[in-house]
Write a protein that holds these residues in place. Sequence first.
Motif, short mmCIF file in Angstrom:
data_model
loop_
_atom_site.label_atom_id
_atom_site.label_comp_id
_atom_site.label_asym_id
_atom_site.label_seq_id
_atom_site.Cartn_x
_atom_site.Cartn_y
_atom_site.Cartn_z
N PRO A 19 0.81 -1.22 0.00
CA PRO A 19 0.00 0.00 0.00
C PRO A 19 0.84 1.27 0.00
N SER A 20 0.23 2.34 -0.48
CA SER A 20 0.88 3.64 -0.45
C SER A 20 1.23 4.00 0.98
N GLY A 21 2.44 4.55 1.19
CA GLY A 21 2.85 4.96 2.52
C GLY A 21 3.53 3.88 3.33
N VAL A 22 3.60 2.65 2.81
CA VAL A 22 4.20 1.57 3.59
C VAL A 22 5.73 1.64 3.60
N GLY A 23 6.30 2.41 2.67
CA GLY A 23 7.75 2.57 2.65
C GLY A 23 8.46 1.75 1.60
N LYS A 24 7.80 1.45 0.49
CA LYS A 24 8.43 0.65 -0.57
C LYS A 24 9.70 1.33 -1.07
N GLY A 25 9.59 2.64 -1.37
CA GLY A 25 10.75 3.36 -1.88
C GLY A 25 11.89 3.42 -0.88
N PRO A 130 2.67 -2.82 6.50
CA PRO A 130 2.99 -1.95 7.64
C PRO A 130 2.89 -2.75 8.93
N PRO A 131 3.53 -2.29 10.01
CA PRO A 131 3.39 -2.98 11.30
C PRO A 131 1.95 -3.00 11.79
N LEU A 136 0.26 2.91 9.30
CA LEU A 136 0.12 3.30 7.90
C LEU A 136 -0.62 4.64 7.79
N GLU A 137 -1.69 4.81 8.56
CA GLU A 137 -2.42 6.08 8.56
C GLU A 137 -1.51 7.23 8.95
N SER A 138 -0.69 7.00 9.96
CA SER A 138 0.23 8.03 10.43
C SER A 138 1.25 8.40 9.36
N ARG A 139 1.76 7.38 8.64
CA ARG A 139 2.75 7.65 7.60
C ARG A 139 2.14 8.46 6.47
N VAL A 172 6.46 -9.31 3.80
CA VAL A 172 7.54 -8.76 4.61
C VAL A 172 6.99 -7.55 5.36
N VAL A 173 7.11 -7.55 6.69
CA VAL A 173 6.61 -6.44 7.50
C VAL A 173 7.70 -5.38 7.63
#
Length: 203
Positions: A19-25, A130-131, A136-139, A172-173
């Motif tokens: 999902p968007s915001g999970v930190g893929k990049g 996300p954990p 995720l909402e916070s990110r 992967v978390v």
Amino acid sequence: MAPAAVEHPPARLTVLSGPSGVGKGTVVAEVRRRHPEVWVSVSATTRRRRPGEVDGVHYHFVSDAEFDRLIAEDGLLEWAEYAGNRYGTPAAPVRERLAAGAPALLEIELQGARQVRAREADAQLVFLAPPSWAELESRLAGRGSEPPAVQEERLRIAQAELDAAGEFDVVVVNDDVARAADELVGWLTAPSPRSLRSSGAPE
């Protein structure tokens, strides 16, 4: 007598999505830093560059007309529209990498991951989670680069993407960027998607 041929594992196409915001990049950037030998495909996109992004490094930033040309010439391995912008994987660099017998890593959205699975049955799909939903909402809220309406739409899409995690070979978390990057590289070099499904963990 000729020496015995050395067997090498087949080239692996691994797709990272989430999902968007999970930190893929962020995880991919850490993979590049900690494991410079890993080749990462650079996607093409029609969205505008964000501060600090470099054309050809983070994305190939192209116009709508150029993206249309790539589609028409079958120059994309996959492409998808996400939050009003289009993203796609240039096919030639990936095919060249796999033809050379080396693994390739793609960081793409869910729609694109599904296209790759349909076209490349042996591709390995890794879902970055996300954990927690609250994290995720916070990110997403912390980005500050998008209006509330866009953030709400991203959260709606993110929930749908989380629901699709079961379609992936591995989850992967991202609770620690360095650990997640190392785990991703471990899966990148693991034997095969089919054996991954049966074993549940890399050797």
